[in-house]
Motif scaffolding. Structure first.
Motif, mmCIF file in Angstrom:
data_model
loop_
_atom_site.group_PDB
_atom_site.id
_atom_site.type_symbol
_atom_site.label_atom_id
_atom_site.label_comp_id
_atom_site.label_asym_id
_atom_site.label_seq_id
_atom_site.Cartn_x
_atom_site.Cartn_y
_atom_site.Cartn_z
ATOM 1 N N ALA A 149 8.732 -4.273 -8.607
ATOM 2 C CA ALA A 149 8.230 -3.903 -7.274
ATOM 3 C C ALA A 149 7.595 -2.518 -7.299
ATOM 4 O O ALA A 149 6.546 -2.295 -6.681
ATOM 5 C CB ALA A 149 9.367 -3.959 -6.251
ATOM 6 N N MET A 150 8.202 -1.585 -8.017
ATOM 7 C CA MET A 150 7.641 -0.229 -8.082
ATOM 8 C C MET A 150 6.302 -0.237 -8.805
ATOM 9 O O MET A 150 5.390 0.504 -8.444
ATOM 10 C CB MET A 150 8.624 0.733 -8.747
ATOM 11 N N LYS A 151 6.149 -1.098 -9.816
ATOM 12 C CA LYS A 151 4.847 -1.228 -10.485
ATOM 13 C C LYS A 151 3.795 -1.728 -9.497
ATOM 14 O O LYS A 151 2.651 -1.260 -9.498
ATOM 15 C CB LYS A 151 4.945 -2.183 -11.679
ATOM 16 N N GLU A 152 4.175 -2.686 -8.660
ATOM 17 C CA GLU A 152 3.252 -3.203 -7.646
ATOM 18 C C GLU A 152 2.841 -2.090 -6.685
ATOM 19 O O GLU A 152 1.654 -1.955 -6.342
ATOM 20 C CB GLU A 152 3.907 -4.331 -6.848
ATOM 21 N N LEU A 153 3.815 -1.310 -6.237
ATOM 22 C CA LEU A 153 3.520 -0.234 -5.291
ATOM 23 C C LEU A 153 2.664 0.845 -5.942
ATOM 24 O O LEU A 153 1.730 1.358 -5.320
ATOM 25 C CB LEU A 153 4.818 0.356 -4.733
ATOM 26 N N ARG A 154 2.947 1.168 -7.193
ATOM 27 C CA ARG A 154 2.148 2.171 -7.894
ATOM 28 C C ARG A 154 0.711 1.686 -8.064
ATOM 29 O O ARG A 154 -0.230 2.489 -8.001
ATOM 30 C CB ARG A 154 2.771 2.507 -9.236
ATOM 31 N N ALA A 155 0.512 0.394 -8.266
ATOM 32 C CA ALA A 155 -0.831 -0.161 -8.423
ATOM 33 C C ALA A 155 -1.666 0.018 -7.159
ATOM 34 O O ALA A 155 -2.890 0.077 -7.240
ATOM 35 C CB ALA A 155 -0.753 -1.641 -8.802
ATOM 36 N N GLU A 156 -0.993 0.129 -5.999
ATOM 37 C CA GLU A 156 -1.750 0.385 -4.765
ATOM 38 C C GLU A 156 -1.819 1.861 -4.427
ATOM 39 O O GLU A 156 -2.277 2.235 -3.346
ATOM 40 C CB GLU A 156 -1.259 -0.406 -3.558
ATOM 41 N N GLY A 157 -1.382 2.723 -5.351
ATOM 42 C CA GLY A 157 -1.513 4.164 -5.154
ATOM 43 C C GLY A 157 -0.269 4.864 -4.643
ATOM 44 O O GLY A 157 -0.294 6.077 -4.424
ATOM 45 N N ARG A 158 0.802 4.129 -4.468
ATOM 46 C CA ARG A 158 2.034 4.775 -4.003
ATOM 47 C C ARG A 158 2.569 5.682 -5.106
ATOM 48 O O ARG A 158 2.483 5.370 -6.281
ATOM 49 C CB ARG A 158 3.083 3.731 -3.620
ATOM 50 N N GLY A 159 3.103 6.809 -4.695
ATOM 51 C CA GLY A 159 3.635 7.774 -5.652
ATOM 52 C C GLY A 159 2.628 8.832 -6.069
ATOM 53 O O GLY A 159 2.992 9.790 -6.746
ATOM 54 N N GLU A 160 1.376 8.679 -5.656
ATOM 55 C CA GLU A 160 0.378 9.702 -5.975
ATOM 56 C C GLU A 160 0.632 10.939 -5.116
ATOM 57 O O GLU A 160 1.389 10.900 -4.148
ATOM 58 C CB GLU A 160 -1.026 9.143 -5.761
ATOM 59 N N GLY A 204 -0.664 12.542 -2.709
ATOM 60 C CA GLY A 204 -0.780 12.515 -1.251
ATOM 61 C C GLY A 204 0.216 11.616 -0.554
ATOM 62 O O GLY A 204 0.295 11.614 0.678
ATOM 63 N N ASP A 205 0.987 10.851 -1.291
ATOM 64 C CA ASP A 205 1.948 9.912 -0.702
ATOM 65 C C ASP A 205 3.255 10.645 -0.430
ATOM 66 O O ASP A 205 4.048 10.881 -1.337
ATOM 67 C CB ASP A 205 2.183 8.734 -1.658
ATOM 68 N N ASP A 206 3.480 10.984 0.843
ATOM 69 C CA ASP A 206 4.690 11.727 1.211
ATOM 70 C C ASP A 206 5.776 10.819 1.772
ATOM 71 O O ASP A 206 6.716 11.287 2.397
ATOM 72 C CB ASP A 206 4.342 12.829 2.221
ATOM 73 N N SER A 207 5.658 9.518 1.541
ATOM 74 C CA SER A 207 6.705 8.595 1.975
ATOM 75 C C SER A 207 7.917 8.739 1.063
ATOM 76 O O SER A 207 7.829 9.305 -0.033
ATOM 77 C CB SER A 207 6.190 7.147 1.917
ATOM 78 N N ALA A 208 9.047 8.208 1.501
ATOM 79 C CA ALA A 208 10.259 8.255 0.678
ATOM 80 C C ALA A 208 10.018 7.577 -0.666
ATOM 81 O O ALA A 208 10.370 8.121 -1.719
ATOM 82 C CB ALA A 208 11.428 7.611 1.416
ATOM 83 N N VAL A 209 9.419 6.396 -0.642
ATOM 84 C CA VAL A 209 9.184 5.688 -1.909
ATOM 85 C C VAL A 209 8.202 6.465 -2.777
ATOM 86 O O VAL A 209 8.362 6.530 -3.998
ATOM 87 C CB VAL A 209 8.741 4.222 -1.679
ATOM 88 N N GLY A 210 7.214 7.098 -2.179
ATOM 89 C CA GLY A 210 6.261 7.903 -2.944
ATOM 90 C C GLY A 210 6.921 9.076 -3.633
ATOM 91 O O GLY A 210 6.688 9.332 -4.826
ATOM 92 N N ARG A 211 7.770 9.795 -2.890
ATOM 93 C CA ARG A 211 8.484 10.939 -3.482
ATOM 94 C C ARG A 211 9.423 10.477 -4.592
ATOM 95 O O ARG A 211 9.527 11.122 -5.635
ATOM 96 C CB ARG A 211 9.267 11.683 -2.392
ATOM 97 N N GLU A 212 10.112 9.356 -4.374
ATOM 98 C CA GLU A 212 11.056 8.872 -5.380
ATOM 99 C C GLU A 212 10.343 8.366 -6.628
ATOM 100 O O GLU A 212 10.840 8.546 -7.742
ATOM 101 C CB GLU A 212 11.979 7.819 -4.772
#
Length: 187
Positions: free
Chosen positions: A18-29, A31-39
């Protein structure tokens, strides 16, 4: 049947997918200040190690306790994962109180559904299941926000009884009653 559970090592493999899927859409970059982005930024490099992943899930579960030392700006929060068996579908954070930032933009409840599990009603089910938990914490009406461009999340909030208050900083702000009789049973 999908359910909200405490973070657990049991779903590590599916969580990593799931985290790979989210990273593929740019999560964790940056500018992503969401909880999942920070983690993702903080922990992802070591999540594949079961010992590290176990410490991560322990840390998430500890965030509910008042006495836990938290990163600056964090409030007590019940972190829950939405799973179907050993399949990780999403996550939900139920913040026990609001600080200035959360009152303005973040709200009491935040949620994410992995990309391959979207458009199946999971976000609605997660939010609906969290409302009685919020009520048990003394939250009579939960602030739930979403980006102004996130039509799907807006529909989830409205389906769960969200009452629109206003727009601030690119976020739509809704108050959702937490008492069961006020929560819609619509899918």
């Amino acid at each position: 049947m999908p359910q909200l559970i405490a973070p657990t090592l049991r779903v590590q493999a599916s969580f990593l997918e799931a985290m790979k899927e989210l990273r593929a859409e740019g999560r964790g970059e940056a500018g992503d200040d969401s909880a999942v982005g920070r983690e993702i930024r903080e922990f992802a490099a070591e999540w594949d190690d079961p010992v590290v992943f176990s410490r991560y899930t322990d840390w998430l579960r500890s965030m509910t306790r008042e006495e836990v030392v938290r990163p600056l700006g964090y409030v007590p929060c019940t972190n829950l994962w939405y799973v179907d068996g050993d399949t990780y579908l999403g996550r939900l954070g139920l913040r026990h109180e609001l600080n200035d930032f959360l009152l303005e933009l973040g709200g009491h409840i935040g949620y994410d559904v992995r990309p391959t599990a979207r458009r199946r009603g999971h976000a609605t089910a997660m939010l609906r299941a969290a409302l009685p938990l919020a009520h048990a914490l003394g939250i009579r009406s939960a602030l739930v926000t979403c980006d102004t461009t996130n039509t799907a999340s807006r529909r989830v909030i409205e389906t769960c009884g969200g009452i629109f208050e206003d727009e601030r900083g690119g976020k739509l702000r809704y108050w959702v009653p937490t008492r069961a009789e006020h929560v819609s049973d619509r899918p």
